[in-house]
Design a protein around this motif. Structure first.
Motif, PDB file in Angstrom:
ATOM      1  N   ARG A 165     -17.736 128.982  47.014  1.00 20.47           N
ATOM      2  CA  ARG A 165     -18.446 130.000  46.218  1.00 20.47           C
ATOM      3  C   ARG A 165     -17.782 131.362  46.422  1.00 20.47           C
ATOM      4  O   ARG A 165     -17.244 131.642  47.477  1.00 20.47           O
ATOM      5  CB  ARG A 165     -19.908 130.068  46.623  1.00 20.47           C
ATOM      6  N   GLY A 166     -17.845 132.180  45.370  1.00 20.13           N
ATOM      7  CA  GLY A 166     -17.314 133.535  45.454  1.00 20.13           C
ATOM      8  C   GLY A 166     -15.941 133.700  44.831  1.00 20.13           C
ATOM      9  O   GLY A 166     -15.422 134.807  44.750  1.00 20.13           O
ATOM     10  N   ALA A 167     -15.355 132.605  44.355  1.00 18.55           N
ATOM     11  CA  ALA A 167     -14.057 132.666  43.681  1.00 18.55           C
ATOM     12  C   ALA A 167     -13.950 131.486  42.720  1.00 18.55           C
ATOM     13  O   ALA A 167     -14.587 130.459  42.933  1.00 18.55           O
ATOM     14  CB  ALA A 167     -12.914 132.634  44.694  1.00 18.55           C
ATOM     15  N   HIS A 168     -13.147 131.651  41.692  1.00 19.11           N
ATOM     16  CA  HIS A 168     -12.964 130.593  40.703  1.00 19.11           C
ATOM     17  C   HIS A 168     -11.476 130.361  40.444  1.00 19.11           C
ATOM     18  O   HIS A 168     -10.654 131.238  40.660  1.00 19.11           O
ATOM     19  CB  HIS A 168     -13.688 130.930  39.393  1.00 19.11           C
ATOM     20  N   ARG A 169     -11.153 129.152  39.988  1.00 24.91           N
ATOM     21  CA  ARG A 169      -9.781 128.776  39.649  1.00 24.91           C
ATOM     22  C   ARG A 169      -9.403 129.505  38.361  1.00 24.91           C
ATOM     23  O   ARG A 169     -10.133 129.476  37.375  1.00 24.91           O
ATOM     24  CB  ARG A 169      -9.708 127.248  39.434  1.00 24.91           C
ATOM     25  N   SER A 170      -8.234 130.143  38.361  1.00 17.68           N
ATOM     26  CA  SER A 170      -7.758 130.780  37.132  1.00 17.68           C
ATOM     27  C   SER A 170      -6.241 130.676  37.068  1.00 17.68           C
ATOM     28  O   SER A 170      -5.551 130.775  38.088  1.00 17.68           O
ATOM     29  CB  SER A 170      -8.194 132.249  37.067  1.00 17.68           C
ATOM     30  N   LEU A 171      -5.746 130.458  35.888  1.00 21.38           N
ATOM     31  CA  LEU A 171      -4.310 130.412  35.650  1.00 21.38           C
ATOM     32  C   LEU A 171      -3.873 131.864  35.450  1.00 21.38           C
ATOM     33  O   LEU A 171      -3.759 132.354  34.336  1.00 21.38           O
ATOM     34  CB  LEU A 171      -4.025 129.554  34.416  1.00 21.38           C
ATOM     35  N   VAL A 187       4.398 122.960  32.300  1.00 25.45           N
ATOM     36  CA  VAL A 187       3.520 122.051  31.549  1.00 25.45           C
ATOM     37  C   VAL A 187       3.057 120.909  32.448  1.00 25.45           C
ATOM     38  O   VAL A 187       1.866 120.553  32.463  1.00 25.45           O
ATOM     39  CB  VAL A 187       4.247 121.507  30.292  1.00 25.45           C
ATOM     40  N   ASP A 188       3.982 120.321  33.214  1.00 29.64           N
ATOM     41  CA  ASP A 188       3.625 119.194  34.086  1.00 29.64           C
ATOM     42  C   ASP A 188       2.620 119.616  35.149  1.00 29.64           C
ATOM     43  O   ASP A 188       1.685 118.870  35.454  1.00 29.64           O
ATOM     44  CB  ASP A 188       4.876 118.613  34.747  1.00 29.64           C
ATOM     45  N   TYR A 189       2.806 120.792  35.710  1.00 30.26           N
ATOM     46  CA  TYR A 189       1.897 121.330  36.726  1.00 30.26           C
ATOM     47  C   TYR A 189       0.480 121.453  36.169  1.00 30.26           C
ATOM     48  O   TYR A 189      -0.492 121.012  36.793  1.00 30.26           O
ATOM     49  CB  TYR A 189       2.438 122.695  37.185  1.00 30.26           C
ATOM     50  N   VAL A 190       0.354 122.030  34.991  1.00 29.29           N
ATOM     51  CA  VAL A 190      -0.968 122.222  34.380  1.00 29.29           C
ATOM     52  C   VAL A 190      -1.585 120.876  33.999  1.00 29.29           C
ATOM     53  O   VAL A 190      -2.766 120.627  34.282  1.00 29.29           O
ATOM     54  CB  VAL A 190      -0.874 123.174  33.173  1.00 29.29           C
ATOM     55  N   LEU A 191      -0.804 120.003  33.378  1.00 32.24           N
ATOM     56  CA  LEU A 191      -1.338 118.703  32.968  1.00 32.24           C
ATOM     57  C   LEU A 191      -1.719 117.843  34.172  1.00 32.24           C
ATOM     58  O   LEU A 191      -2.748 117.151  34.137  1.00 32.24           O
ATOM     59  CB  LEU A 191      -0.344 117.965  32.078  1.00 32.24           C
ATOM     60  N   ASN A 192      -0.925 117.856  35.231  1.00 35.37           N
ATOM     61  CA  ASN A 192      -1.273 117.103  36.449  1.00 35.37           C
ATOM     62  C   ASN A 192      -2.578 117.604  37.047  1.00 35.37           C
ATOM     63  O   ASN A 192      -3.432 116.818  37.453  1.00 35.37           O
ATOM     64  CB  ASN A 192      -0.159 117.195  37.493  1.00 35.37           C
ATOM     65  N   THR A 193      -2.724 118.919  37.109  1.00 38.39           N
ATOM     66  CA  THR A 193      -3.954 119.480  37.663  1.00 38.39           C
ATOM     67  C   THR A 193      -5.150 119.090  36.797  1.00 38.39           C
ATOM     68  O   THR A 193      -6.181 118.642  37.313  1.00 38.39           O
ATOM     69  CB  THR A 193      -3.841 121.011  37.800  1.00 38.39           C
ATOM     70  N   ALA A 194      -5.007 119.227  35.485  1.00 34.71           N
ATOM     71  CA  ALA A 194      -6.103 118.877  34.580  1.00 34.71           C
ATOM     72  C   ALA A 194      -6.463 117.396  34.704  1.00 34.71           C
ATOM     73  O   ALA A 194      -7.649 117.040  34.760  1.00 34.71           O
ATOM     74  CB  ALA A 194      -5.713 119.211  33.139  1.00 34.71           C
ATOM     75  N   ARG A 195      -5.462 116.530  34.755  1.00 35.17           N
ATOM     76  CA  ARG A 195      -5.715 115.088  34.852  1.00 35.17           C
ATOM     77  C   ARG A 195      -6.445 114.748  36.145  1.00 35.17           C
ATOM     78  O   ARG A 195      -7.414 113.990  36.142  1.00 35.17           O
ATOM     79  CB  ARG A 195      -4.406 114.309  34.781  1.00 35.17           C
ATOM     80  N   HIS A 196      -6.021 115.332  37.252  1.00 35.40           N
ATOM     81  CA  HIS A 196      -6.670 115.038  38.531  1.00 35.40           C
ATOM     82  C   HIS A 196      -8.096 115.590  38.588  1.00 35.40           C
ATOM     83  O   HIS A 196      -8.983 114.947  39.136  1.00 35.40           O
ATOM     84  CB  HIS A 196      -5.813 115.525  39.694  1.00 35.40           C
ATOM     85  N   ARG A 249     -15.262 119.667  36.211  1.00 31.56           N
ATOM     86  CA  ARG A 249     -15.157 120.310  34.900  1.00 31.56           C
ATOM     87  C   ARG A 249     -14.516 121.683  35.027  1.00 31.56           C
ATOM     88  O   ARG A 249     -14.864 122.459  35.902  1.00 31.56           O
ATOM     89  CB  ARG A 249     -16.535 120.488  34.277  1.00 31.56           C
ATOM     90  N   ASP A 250     -13.587 121.958  34.132  1.00 32.07           N
ATOM     91  CA  ASP A 250     -12.966 123.271  34.011  1.00 32.07           C
ATOM     92  C   ASP A 250     -12.614 123.408  32.532  1.00 32.07           C
ATOM     93  O   ASP A 250     -11.546 122.986  32.089  1.00 32.07           O
ATOM     94  CB  ASP A 250     -11.727 123.367  34.907  1.00 32.07           C
ATOM     95  N   ARG A 251     -13.538 123.946  31.760  1.00 34.40           N
ATOM     96  CA  ARG A 251     -13.402 123.985  30.303  1.00 34.40           C
ATOM     97  C   ARG A 251     -12.139 124.688  29.839  1.00 34.40           C
ATOM     98  O   ARG A 251     -11.454 124.203  28.941  1.00 34.40           O
ATOM     99  CB  ARG A 251     -14.627 124.655  29.672  1.00 34.40           C
ATOM    100  N   GLN A 252     -11.836 125.827  30.426  1.00 36.85           N
ATOM    101  CA  GLN A 252     -10.660 126.585  29.983  1.00 36.85           C
ATOM    102  C   GLN A 252      -9.381 125.790  30.243  1.00 36.85           C
ATOM    103  O   GLN A 252      -8.506 125.705  29.387  1.00 36.85           O
ATOM    104  CB  GLN A 252     -10.605 127.944  30.665  1.00 36.85           C
ATOM    105  N   LEU A 253      -9.286 125.191  31.427  1.00 35.37           N
ATOM    106  CA  LEU A 253      -8.112 124.395  31.751  1.00 35.37           C
ATOM    107  C   LEU A 253      -8.010 123.191  30.825  1.00 35.37           C
ATOM    108  O   LEU A 253      -6.917 122.842  30.343  1.00 35.37           O
ATOM    109  CB  LEU A 253      -8.153 123.942  33.213  1.00 35.37           C
ATOM    110  N   MET A 254      -9.121 122.534  30.538  1.00 29.85           N
ATOM    111  CA  MET A 254      -9.091 121.354  29.681  1.00 29.85           C
ATOM    112  C   MET A 254      -8.690 121.717  28.243  1.00 29.85           C
ATOM    113  O   MET A 254      -7.992 120.944  27.577  1.00 29.85           O
ATOM    114  CB  MET A 254     -10.429 120.620  29.705  1.00 29.85           C
TER     115      MET A 254
END
Length: 184
Positions: free
Chosen positions: A35-41, A149-158, A165-170
């Motif tokens: 809590r107190g921080a969120h994942r962001s690209l 692209v691979d980094y983002v897609l791997n993270t989203a897939r995992h 859930r991470d709507r923005q990433l998805m």
């Protein structure tokens, strides 16, 4: 972190590539909530996923909200080597602050875990970027660790496989997957 050397085990919170490629020995792993921080690209990458000429984007923990990720338990005997490895991997340009934060584990316990929060004063902190800005940078970025692209897609897939859930990433991942399918 030397004051923690005598602790029986240590914990590391992963929210991006550490989820699918921790790269260090651990005795257990489970989901956790910070809590107190969120994942962001929101971090411009000139090293792992881009170059100075064609920067990519990597994830950071940014103030506010919460983040679900994976928490890795590291044996005390392994901690000095693991911590050194994480410093080398994550702190190439010192864009993160490595801090200890409480993380609620899936089994109900709360542990103090090492987390890498973005230093929002660092020149590589991009702040909030719109989806089209993220898409353009991720499409262009290729660094020492491969395609952005691979980094983002791997993270989203995992994250999807873990039920996180991470709507923005998805939304970004769907556009990038469409690119990859069209190129195939």
């Amino acid at each position: 972190m030397t004051d923690l050397a005598n602790t029986a085990t240590h914990w590391v919170f992963g929210y991006g590539s550490l989820i699918w490629n921790p790269g260090f020995p651990h005795v257990s792993a489970q989901q956790g909530l910070l809590r107190g921080a969120h994942r962001s690209l929101s971090i411009v990458s000139h090293h792992h996923r881009g170059t100075v000429e064609r920067p990519g984007l990597v994830f950071g923990l940014t103030r506010g909200g919460s983040c679900r990720g994976m928490v890795f338990e590291v044996a005390a005997a392994e901690w000095p080597a693991v911590y050194a490895y994480l410093q080398e991997r994550e702190q190439v340009t010192s864009v993160y602050r490595d801090v200890m934060r409480p993380v609620r584990l899936a089994d109900g316990r709360t542990v103090s875990a090492l987390a890498f929060l973005v230093d929002e004063r660092h020149e590589q902190f991009a702040g909030h970027l719109e989806l089209d800005q993220q898409l353009a940078m991720v499409r262009a970025g290729v660094g020492l660790s491969g395609r952005n692209v691979d980094y983002v897609l791997n993270t989203a897939r995992h994250l999807h496989e873990l039920g996180i859930r991470d709507r923005q990433l998805m939304a970004l991942a769907a556009l990038l997957a469409d690119d990859d399918a069209a190129a195939a």
